[in-house]
Design a protein around this motif. Structure first.
Motif, PDB file in Angstrom:
ATOM      1  N   SER A  86       0.837  -1.202   0.000  1.00  0.00           N
ATOM      2  CA  SER A  86       0.000   0.000   0.000  1.00  0.00           C
ATOM      3  C   SER A  86       0.873   1.253   0.000  1.00  0.00           C
ATOM      4  O   SER A  86       2.026   1.216   0.435  1.00  0.00           O
ATOM      5  N   PRO A  87       0.328   2.380  -0.476  1.00  0.00           N
ATOM      6  CA  PRO A  87       1.084   3.637  -0.406  1.00  0.00           C
ATOM      7  C   PRO A  87       1.492   4.000   1.024  1.00  0.00           C
ATOM      8  O   PRO A  87       2.585   4.539   1.229  1.00  0.00           O
ATOM      9  N   ALA A  88       0.632   3.684   1.997  1.00  0.00           N
ATOM     10  CA  ALA A  88       0.978   4.003   3.390  1.00  0.00           C
ATOM     11  C   ALA A  88       2.206   3.216   3.824  1.00  0.00           C
ATOM     12  O   ALA A  88       3.108   3.741   4.501  1.00  0.00           O
ATOM     13  N   ALA A  89       2.258   1.926   3.457  1.00  0.00           N
ATOM     14  CA  ALA A  89       3.412   1.112   3.821  1.00  0.00           C
ATOM     15  C   ALA A  89       4.672   1.604   3.108  1.00  0.00           C
ATOM     16  O   ALA A  89       5.757   1.653   3.712  1.00  0.00           O
ATOM     17  N   ALA A  90       4.539   1.986   1.842  1.00  0.00           N
ATOM     18  CA  ALA A  90       5.686   2.516   1.110  1.00  0.00           C
ATOM     19  C   ALA A  90       6.169   3.822   1.724  1.00  0.00           C
ATOM     20  O   ALA A  90       7.368   4.084   1.794  1.00  0.00           O
ATOM     21  N   SER A  91       5.236   4.640   2.204  1.00  0.00           N
ATOM     22  CA  SER A  91       5.600   5.896   2.857  1.00  0.00           C
ATOM     23  C   SER A  91       6.372   5.641   4.148  1.00  0.00           C
ATOM     24  O   SER A  91       7.341   6.341   4.463  1.00  0.00           O
ATOM     25  N   ARG A  92       5.943   4.614   4.907  1.00  0.00           N
ATOM     26  CA  ARG A  92       6.669   4.280   6.141  1.00  0.00           C
ATOM     27  C   ARG A  92       8.085   3.786   5.832  1.00  0.00           C
ATOM     28  O   ARG A  92       9.036   4.089   6.562  1.00  0.00           O
ATOM     29  N   MET A  93       8.213   3.007   4.759  1.00  0.00           N
ATOM     30  CA  MET A  93       9.538   2.534   4.382  1.00  0.00           C
ATOM     31  C   MET A  93      10.429   3.692   3.948  1.00  0.00           C
ATOM     32  O   MET A  93      11.622   3.719   4.251  1.00  0.00           O
ATOM     33  N   LEU A  94       9.861   4.686   3.258  1.00  0.00           N
ATOM     34  CA  LEU A  94      10.633   5.861   2.862  1.00  0.00           C
ATOM     35  C   LEU A  94      11.130   6.606   4.097  1.00  0.00           C
ATOM     36  O   LEU A  94      12.283   7.074   4.136  1.00  0.00           O
ATOM     37  N   ALA A  95      10.299   6.686   5.122  1.00  0.00           N
ATOM     38  CA  ALA A  95      10.713   7.348   6.358  1.00  0.00           C
ATOM     39  C   ALA A  95      11.897   6.612   7.005  1.00  0.00           C
ATOM     40  O   ALA A  95      12.855   7.234   7.492  1.00  0.00           O
ATOM     41  N   LYS A  96      11.838   5.274   7.031  1.00  0.00           N
ATOM     42  CA  LYS A  96      12.948   4.486   7.589  1.00  0.00           C
ATOM     43  C   LYS A  96      14.223   4.688   6.768  1.00  0.00           C
ATOM     44  O   LYS A  96      15.325   4.790   7.314  1.00  0.00           O
ATOM     45  N   LEU A  97      14.067   4.727   5.449  1.00  0.00           N
ATOM     46  CA  LEU A  97      15.225   4.906   4.589  1.00  0.00           C
ATOM     47  C   LEU A  97      15.851   6.289   4.789  1.00  0.00           C
ATOM     48  O   LEU A  97      17.080   6.430   4.763  1.00  0.00           O
ATOM     49  N   ARG A  98      15.031   7.297   4.977  1.00  0.00           N
ATOM     50  CA  ARG A  98      15.560   8.647   5.229  1.00  0.00           C
ATOM     51  C   ARG A  98      16.387   8.690   6.503  1.00  0.00           C
ATOM     52  O   ARG A  98      17.459   9.302   6.559  1.00  0.00           O
ATOM     53  N   ARG A  99      15.877   8.008   7.547  1.00  0.00           N
ATOM     54  CA  ARG A  99      16.634   7.980   8.814  1.00  0.00           C
ATOM     55  C   ARG A  99      17.943   7.214   8.644  1.00  0.00           C
ATOM     56  O   ARG A  99      18.980   7.618   9.170  1.00  0.00           O
ATOM     57  N   ALA A 100      17.892   6.099   7.926  1.00  0.00           N
ATOM     58  CA  ALA A 100      19.093   5.292   7.740  1.00  0.00           C
ATOM     59  C   ALA A 100      20.141   6.008   6.897  1.00  0.00           C
ATOM     60  O   ALA A 100      21.338   5.924   7.177  1.00  0.00           O
ATOM     61  N   ALA A 101      19.686   6.748   5.869  1.00  0.00           N
ATOM     62  CA  ALA A 101      20.622   7.426   4.966  1.00  0.00           C
ATOM     63  C   ALA A 101      21.042   8.795   5.483  1.00  0.00           C
ATOM     64  O   ALA A 101      22.043   9.355   5.009  1.00  0.00           O
ATOM     65  N   GLY A 102      20.283   9.349   6.421  1.00  0.00           N
ATOM     66  CA  GLY A 102      20.580  10.713   6.878  1.00  0.00           C
ATOM     67  C   GLY A 102      20.354  11.730   5.789  1.00  0.00           C
ATOM     68  O   GLY A 102      21.030  12.765   5.746  1.00  0.00           O
ATOM     69  N   ASP A 103      19.386  11.432   4.915  1.00  0.00           N
ATOM     70  CA  ASP A 103      19.110  12.289   3.767  1.00  0.00           C
ATOM     71  C   ASP A 103      17.646  12.118   3.413  1.00  0.00           C
ATOM     72  O   ASP A 103      17.101  11.008   3.508  1.00  0.00           O
ATOM     73  N   PRO A 104      16.950  13.174   2.947  1.00  0.00           N
ATOM     74  CA  PRO A 104      15.522  13.053   2.598  1.00  0.00           C
ATOM     75  C   PRO A 104      15.271  12.182   1.371  1.00  0.00           C
ATOM     76  O   PRO A 104      14.142  11.707   1.171  1.00  0.00           O
ATOM     77  N   LEU A 105      16.293  11.970   0.527  1.00  0.00           N
ATOM     78  CA  LEU A 105      16.230  11.087  -0.642  1.00  0.00           C
ATOM     79  C   LEU A 105      15.252  11.567  -1.708  1.00  0.00           C
ATOM     80  O   LEU A 105      15.620  11.761  -2.862  1.00  0.00           O
ATOM     81  N   LEU A 106      13.979  11.721  -1.366  1.00  0.00           N
ATOM     82  CA  LEU A 106      12.980  12.239  -2.301  1.00  0.00           C
ATOM     83  C   LEU A 106      12.291  13.426  -1.638  1.00  0.00           C
ATOM     84  O   LEU A 106      11.841  13.336  -0.499  1.00  0.00           O
TER      85      LEU A 106
END
Length: 301
Positions: A28-48
């Motif tokens: 779902s888009p909500a799940a993808a949004s949560r994964m993007l949030a985790k990726l931002r924290r892991a990368a230390g960058d907003p990414l998108l």
């Protein structure tokens, strides 16, 4: 990093859209949004980041895009079925630990079969080690062929055939002057074959049931030595039924059925489980199996 997050990052960076990335990931888009949030924290960058109605990658995301995509492809390749097995082009050396009695009859036909299909495959034959040897576990041998009874717990094994044993002595031995019953068999002097110098085994137990006892006058470490010794003495040895008849005749030896109720010998092959799924190893095992069953056809496969 969680491989699922790596896949999510690849989808997000390829699509530049949470919705399209969710469709690609089957979530779902909500799940993808949560994964993007985790990726931002892991990368230390907003990414998108949002630019009007769209998301655009940051410079760090652009740096990662191709590398992440390559990582996902490599991880997928790890579990993808192997490509077609090229037998003719195979370059490999297989090491087989085998008893000399089997080696003398199986090595020639095995090499003929193997080289007919894979000319660049080499085979190294090792003598049997002491019982309990860890050759398969340690990778010193690819395959063990013979009577198996001292394997490590994890070792894979397959019974190939069961073959009766017979007695063997020189053609002019006095034993052949009359019917060979248990008593006359026990009265003959015997050759024991044991890598550890053992003098007694199933034959002695069976003779004891009949209140008989044999003399094992000499113990040698190989069946080849036993055959040579039997051909020049009045000592009796053992071999497999119908095994190497031309060699027996050339040595002036003659076989006879054992006058005892003994089970046939189970001949098998064993290998370490790390080689179970290996295409080349499976191919080699198939040839060993075919040669052994064909050559030891007097038994039950």
């Amino acid at each position: 990093m969680d491989l699922n997050l790596l896949r999510a990052l690849d989808a997000l960076l390829q699509e530049n859209s949470v919705t399209r990335a969710a469709e690609r990931l089957g979530t779902s888009p909500a799940a993808a949004s949560r994964m993007l949030a985790k990726l931002r924290r892991a990368a230390g960058d907003p990414l998108l980041v949002r630019a009007g109605q769209e998301l655009v990658p940051t410079p760090r995301a652009l740096e990662l895009r191709e590398e992440v995509s390559a990582l996902v492809r490599r991880s997928d390749a790890l579990f993808r079925p192997a490509s077609a097995f090229d037998v003719a082009g195979l370059r490999r050396t297989f090491t087989v630990q085998a008893a000399d009695l089997l080696l003398t009859g199986l090595a020639g036909p095995l090499l003929e079969r193997v080289h007919g299909a894979a000319p660049q495959v080499d085979v190294v034959f090792l003598a049997e080690t002491l019982e309990g040897g860890p050759a398969l576990r340690q990778g010193h041998a690819d395959l063990e062929l013979g009577v198996l009874g001292h394997l490590d717990p994890e070792t894979r094994a397959e019974t190939l055939t069961e073959v009766p044993m017979v007695g063997v002595a020189r053609s002019g031995h006095p034993l052949f002057d009359g019917p060979i019953d248990a008593r006359r068999f026990a009265e003959a002097d015997h050759i024991g074959v044991s890598r550890r110098g053992r003098r007694h085994g199933p034959i002695d137990a069976e003779l004891a049931r009949r209140d008989l006892r044999r003399r094992v006058a000499v113990v040698v470490h190989s069946h080849t030595s036993a055959m040579m010794l039997a051909s020049t003495s009045d000592l009796v040895s053992l071999t497999l039924v119908d095994w190497l008849p031309e060699t027996m005749a050339a040595l002036g030896l003659r076989t006879f059925p054992l006058p005892l109720d003994l089970p046939p010998v189970a001949v098998g092959m064993a290998w370490h489980p790390r080689n179970s799924a290996d295409h080349a190893h499976r191919w080699f095992r198939s040839h060993v199996r075919a040669v052994a069953v064909a050559a030891l056809g007097g038994g039950r496969s």
